[in-house]
Motif scaffolding. Structure first.
Motif, PDB file in Angstrom:
ATOM      1  N   TRP A  88       0.588  -1.052  -0.288  1.00 41.68           N
ATOM      2  CA  TRP A  88       0.043  -0.461   0.101  1.00 41.68           C
ATOM      3  C   TRP A  88       1.214   1.455  -0.013  1.00 41.68           C
ATOM      4  N   THR A  89       0.679   2.357  -0.921  1.00 41.78           N
ATOM      5  CA  THR A  89       1.924   3.747  -1.024  1.00 41.78           C
ATOM      6  C   THR A  89       0.553   4.819  -0.776  1.00 41.78           C
ATOM      7  N   VAL A  90       0.643   5.347   0.268  1.00 41.83           N
ATOM      8  CA  VAL A  90       0.057   7.115   0.648  1.00 41.83           C
ATOM      9  C   VAL A  90       1.367   7.418   0.527  1.00 41.83           C
ATOM     10  N   THR A  91       0.166   8.527  -1.107  1.00 45.71           N
ATOM     11  CA  THR A  91       0.996   9.450  -1.581  1.00 45.71           C
ATOM     12  C   THR A  91       0.263  11.022  -0.899  1.00 45.71           C
ATOM     13  N   SER A  92       0.989  11.861   0.448  1.00 43.26           N
ATOM     14  CA  SER A  92       1.017  12.762   0.777  1.00 43.26           C
ATOM     15  C   SER A  92       1.194  14.146   0.230  1.00 43.26           C
ATOM     16  N   PRO A  93       0.838  14.922  -0.426  1.00 45.56           N
ATOM     17  CA  PRO A  93       0.796  16.350  -0.555  1.00 45.56           C
ATOM     18  C   PRO A  93       2.125  16.644   0.007  1.00 45.56           C
ATOM     19  N   PRO A  94       3.937  17.237  -0.086  1.00 40.20           N
ATOM     20  CA  PRO A  94       4.588  17.920   0.792  1.00 40.20           C
ATOM     21  C   PRO A  94       3.459  19.179   1.470  1.00 40.20           C
ATOM     22  N   VAL A  95       4.326  19.704   2.692  1.00 39.41           N
ATOM     23  CA  VAL A  95       3.990  20.915   3.780  1.00 39.41           C
ATOM     24  C   VAL A  95       3.128  22.568   2.560  1.00 39.41           C
ATOM     25  N   THR A  96       4.542  22.179   1.361  1.00 40.02           N
ATOM     26  CA  THR A  96       4.697  23.508   1.004  1.00 40.02           C
ATOM     27  C   THR A  96       3.282  23.900  -0.290  1.00 40.02           C
ATOM     28  N   ARG A 381      -3.145  28.029  -2.554  1.00 38.29           N
ATOM     29  CA  ARG A 381      -3.668  26.084  -2.543  1.00 38.29           C
ATOM     30  C   ARG A 381      -4.072  26.295  -4.487  1.00 38.29           C
ATOM     31  N   SER A 382      -4.274  27.069  -4.736  1.00 42.04           N
ATOM     32  CA  SER A 382      -5.007  28.107  -6.104  1.00 42.04           C
ATOM     33  C   SER A 382      -3.691  27.813  -7.065  1.00 42.04           C
ATOM     34  N   MET A 383      -2.799  28.031  -6.538  1.00 42.20           N
ATOM     35  CA  MET A 383      -1.366  28.167  -7.660  1.00 42.20           C
ATOM     36  C   MET A 383      -1.238  27.056  -7.742  1.00 42.20           C
ATOM     37  N   MET A 384      -0.950  25.658  -6.360  1.00 43.93           N
ATOM     38  CA  MET A 384      -0.572  24.428  -6.662  1.00 43.93           C
ATOM     39  C   MET A 384      -1.469  23.767  -7.687  1.00 43.93           C
ATOM     40  N   ASP A 385      -0.541  23.263  -8.299  1.00 48.10           N
ATOM     41  CA  ASP A 385      -0.804  21.694  -9.169  1.00 48.10           C
ATOM     42  C   ASP A 385      -1.207  20.654  -8.357  1.00 48.10           C
ATOM     43  N   PRO A 386      -2.579  19.875  -8.168  1.00 45.71           N
ATOM     44  CA  PRO A 386      -2.554  18.807  -7.786  1.00 45.71           C
ATOM     45  C   PRO A 386      -2.470  17.121  -8.705  1.00 45.71           C
ATOM     46  N   GLU A 387      -1.313  17.188  -9.982  1.00 48.06           N
ATOM     47  CA  GLU A 387      -1.765  16.147 -10.584  1.00 48.06           C
ATOM     48  C   GLU A 387       0.276  16.255 -10.482  1.00 48.06           C
ATOM     49  N   ALA A 388       0.967  17.617  -9.803  1.00 50.61           N
ATOM     50  CA  ALA A 388       2.131  17.114 -10.567  1.00 50.61           C
ATOM     51  C   ALA A 388       2.953  16.271  -9.118  1.00 50.61           C
ATOM     52  N   GLN A 389       4.078  15.642  -9.306  1.00 46.82           N
ATOM     53  CA  GLN A 389       4.596  15.082  -8.341  1.00 46.82           C
ATOM     54  C   GLN A 389       4.856  15.483  -6.996  1.00 46.82           C
ATOM     55  N   PRO A 390       5.248  14.429  -6.508  1.00 49.35           N
ATOM     56  CA  PRO A 390       5.949  15.364  -5.223  1.00 49.35           C
ATOM     57  C   PRO A 390       6.561  16.308  -4.971  1.00 49.35           C
ATOM     58  N   THR A 391       8.008  15.253  -5.661  1.00 48.50           N
ATOM     59  CA  THR A 391       9.054  15.914  -5.815  1.00 48.50           C
ATOM     60  C   THR A 391       8.931  17.200  -6.165  1.00 48.50           C
ATOM     61  N   ALA A 392       8.395  17.669  -7.736  1.00 49.44           N
ATOM     62  CA  ALA A 392       8.817  18.509  -8.132  1.00 49.44           C
ATOM     63  C   ALA A 392       7.699  20.138  -7.760  1.00 49.44           C
ATOM     64  N   LEU A 393       6.331  19.216  -6.767  1.00 50.88           N
ATOM     65  CA  LEU A 393       5.401  20.015  -6.502  1.00 50.88           C
ATOM     66  C   LEU A 393       6.228  20.611  -4.961  1.00 50.88           C
ATOM     67  N   CYS A 394       7.071  20.484  -4.330  1.00 51.46           N
ATOM     68  CA  CYS A 394       7.545  20.967  -3.195  1.00 51.46           C
ATOM     69  C   CYS A 394       8.555  21.839  -3.698  1.00 51.46           C
ATOM     70  N   HIS A 395       9.409  21.682  -4.756  1.00 51.77           N
ATOM     71  CA  HIS A 395      10.167  22.176  -4.898  1.00 51.77           C
ATOM     72  C   HIS A 395      10.022  23.716  -5.856  1.00 51.77           C
ATOM     73  N   ALA A 396       9.033  23.434  -6.844  1.00 50.74           N
ATOM     74  CA  ALA A 396       8.629  24.809  -7.357  1.00 50.74           C
ATOM     75  C   ALA A 396       7.764  25.444  -6.908  1.00 50.74           C
ATOM     76  N   ASP A 397       7.106  24.845  -6.299  1.00 46.03           N
ATOM     77  CA  ASP A 397       5.733  25.419  -5.402  1.00 46.03           C
ATOM     78  C   ASP A 397       6.386  26.522  -4.577  1.00 46.03           C
ATOM     79  N   TYR A 398       7.522  25.825  -3.208  1.00 49.65           N
ATOM     80  CA  TYR A 398       7.855  26.860  -2.629  1.00 49.65           C
ATOM     81  C   TYR A 398       9.504  27.906  -3.165  1.00 49.65           C
ATOM     82  N   TYR A 399      10.053  27.428  -4.191  1.00 43.34           N
ATOM     83  CA  TYR A 399      10.711  28.620  -4.387  1.00 43.34           C
ATOM     84  C   TYR A 399       9.524  29.637  -5.338  1.00 43.34           C
ATOM     85  N   THR A 400       8.582  29.155  -5.930  1.00 48.59           N
ATOM     86  CA  THR A 400       7.724  30.250  -6.571  1.00 48.59           C
ATOM     87  C   THR A 400       6.720  31.297  -5.542  1.00 48.59           C
ATOM     88  N   MET A 401       6.812  30.305  -4.064  1.00 46.21           N
ATOM     89  CA  MET A 401       6.148  31.718  -2.886  1.00 46.21           C
ATOM     90  C   MET A 401       7.305  32.871  -2.856  1.00 46.21           C
TER      91      MET A 401
END
Length: 636
Positions: A88-96, A381-401
């Protein structure tokens, strides 16, 4: 005998009044206009102290963004499931990412995704293998397996730092007004080291959350005291630029935080998150010498009548700025000598309620700060891409903010220089309101009235418009938050500046608290949350017109100064007088009215008496025709 009289007796004043001798105006209450210029203005001494307030801003930035790494949600794989041998794999989005509920995935022979009711089934696991994507190999979540049924403890840990900051701003602000800025600064540094380092040695999540509360409390006192000291050191022309440098350094701490976390990865004999916590707290040791090298605020000493301490500090400042006070022509030191017998007088923020205008200004700025930080989370929250991979989501959104924060600081400098504090705040609030309303309304119109058949194109446009409006909204709402805090520091009197600024910063903390609250409730009610803050932006736009413009003005020192610091009229007094005096109407009948009123009766005599009691300019400009018509109606 007449020749021997003084000349003043030969020519008595008009109306029989003797002119009174007005005492010379006091210099000590006018710190920006008299005291600081006599000590060398914004000289070497003040510049050195301002630089000392900049250095901790970088460390404060580290601590404020540590949650993004200490409490980041990992990807989890169940090693020993309860039901069968499938993984079983649980994928939770990063805190960003601000989405709260993890997207739970079941990976066995096939790939499936479960939400809601499937969560209990998918979390049925004895042992997890958790992997972080934020630079660390282990953090608080992976240390104590805070997933599935224990995931709520992560949100409580996030609450603890913010709630501690809110209480810290309120309590330390009052203490800074009562005991001084310097004692609050030193106490905050000492206890920040104690509680911050203790966090790294927490044995469970309860101890971690409790110590984080006190860390946030001390961090708030440290940030508030430095902000107030920096403002009170500067002359009007330097206040904003010196504050913006500190804002840049805090954003620099946000940008450097991922690199610091990467350096703490795979540390021998110690968990990564413990090393990171020690690394971001240890630099505050550099502030321990502030006990001796950083003095109390001279502005606060003079405003609270600590004149004996003020005298020693003024001589020290003059010596460092190479100013000879013995030949000082303004007489500030002479006046200070005459006031040494007075006892200190302290003021509490509660006395703000007895004012007429000051409390309204502070309440308006509290609502602005709350709205700015609250709606910032909605845009994020509206800017986050829910379909992005967790690693890309973390770094891209953090540096975007972080990049948006840098762009905001860069844009604020010319905007405030051109439009002033009130004009800049109003402009950015209007942009925030437009971005919010367009995001809420335009996207629904695109999906409802156009492209109903081409769902792929419709979803693509919706996504692009949502990201565009989110970036604009985050940019403008961040500017609103920064300006609201700075605005409050300028219009609040020195005697209660700590308490007033603490109220606005605590309101900002409540706005930031909405993010973990929404995550705890699995983002339920998110749309209503956004609508409420969008309505608040419209209310703020109206209220901002009531605020004064503090650019280029001296800081108010007493409650009376703050009460007279009101909004300027749109017309200059001369123009307003000409507007009232100008009239093209014929009021010749008004002059004849008293002659005819004498023969008409009691009612018309009363009308004439009322006309005589009205000032001539006001009667001619407004009421002459009305009263004249009344007299005609009575039989003239």
């Amino acid at each position: 005998m007449a020749a021997g009289r003084p000349e003043a007796q030969d020519h008595p004043p008009e109306n029989g009044f003797t002119p009174l001798e007005h005492p010379a105006p006091r210099l000590l209450p006018h710190i920006d206009g008299s005291v600081l210029p006599s000590l060398g203005g914004f000289g070497k001494h003040q510049k050195q102290l301002v630089v000392l307030t900049w250095i901790p801003a970088l460390f404060i930035g580290f601590s404020q963004f540590s949650d993004y790494f200490l409490l980041a949600q990992p990807n989890g794989t169940c090693v020993q499931p309860l039901a069968n041998d499938s993984n079983w794999t649980v994928t939770s989005p990063p805190v960003t990412a601000t989405s709260g509920a993890p997207a739970l995935q079941l990976k066995g022979n096939g790939t499936g995704e479960g939400h809601g009711d499937d969560s209990a089934l998918l979390c049925a696991c004895k042992e997890w293998r958790l992997e972080l994507q934020t630079g660390l190999s282990q953090n608080v979540v992976t240390k104590w397996n805070l997933v599935c049924d224990s995931a709520w403890k992560v949100h409580i840990a996030k609450f603890s730092l913010l709630v501690g900051s809110i209480f810290g701003y309120l309590v330390m602000g009052v203490m800074a007004d009562w005991f001084g800025r310097h004692p609050v600064l030193i106490l905050s540094v000492l206890f920040m080291l104690v509680f911050g380092l203790s966090v790294a040695f927490s044995v469970n999540v309860t101890m971690f959350s409790t110590l984080r509360f006190f860390e946030g409390f001390c961090l708030a006192g440290l940030a508030l005291s430095l902000y107030v000291l920096r403002i009170e050191l500067c002359l009007p022309g330097w206040r904003f630029s010196m504050t913006m440098v500190a804002s840049f350094l805090m954003v620099g701490g946000q940008l450097l935080m991922p690199g610091v976390a990467a350096l703490c990865r795979n540390w021998p004999n110690r968990d990564d998150w413990q090393v990171l916590q020690i690394v971001i707290i240890s630099p505050f040791v550099l502030m321990l010498p502030y006990v001796w090298i950083f003095p109390e605020s001279l502005r606060w000493l003079l405003a609270t009548q600590h004149y004996r301490r003020s005298k020693a500090m003024m001589l020290r400042i003059a010596r460092k700025n190479q100013v000879d006070m013995t030949t000082e022509p303004s007489g500030v030191l002479t006046e200070l000598e005459q006031e040494l017998h007075k006892k200190p007088q302290r003021t509490c923020i509660v006395k703000m309620m007895s004012t007429r205008n000051l409390w309204k200004n502070i309440v308006v700025l509290c609502v602005n700060s709350l709205t700015g930080y609250g709606i910032h989370h909605c845009f994020a929250r509206s800017m986050m891409d829910p379909e992005a991979q967790p690693t890309a989501l973390c770094h891209a959104d953090y540096y975007t903010m972080a990049g948006i924060a840098v762009a905001t600081c860069l844009a604020l400098c010319p905007a405030v220089g051109l439009m002033g504090r009130r004009g800049g705040l109003l402009t950015f609030m209007i942009i925030t309101a437009l971005a919010s309303l367009l995001q809420l309304g335009l996207l629904n119109l695109i999906g409802k009235y156009s492209l109903r058949h081409d769902t792929v194109l419709r979803d693509t446009l919706n996504r692009k418009f949502s990201v565009a409006f989110s970036i604009i909204g985050m940019f403008s709402s961040h500017a609103v938050s920064i300006l609201s805090i700075f605005f409050c520091a300028e219009i609040t009197p020195t005697v209660i500046r700590g308490g007033g600024l603490g109220l606005v910063l605590a309101s900002a903390g409540f706005g930031m608290l909405t993010a973990p609250i929404m995550e705890l409730h699995n983002q339920k009610g998110y749309f209503l949350h956004h609508v409420i803050f969008a309505c608040c932006t419209l209310l703020c736009i109206i209220c901002l017109l009531l605020l004064p413009e503090p650019r280029g003005q001296p800081l108010p020192e007493s409650l009376a100064d703050g009460e007279t610091f009101t909004r300027q009229t749109l017309l200059h007094p001369g123009e307003q007088h000409l507007l009232l005096a100008k009239s093209d109407r014929d009021y010749s009948r008004v002059h004849d009215t008293p002659l005819h009123l004498s023969a008409t009766g009691g009612a018309t005599v009363a009308a004439a008496t009322a006309l005589a009691a009205v000032p001539a300019s006001y009667a001619l400009a407004t009421g002459g025709e009305v009263i004249g018509n009344s007299a005609i109606a009575n039989g003239v």
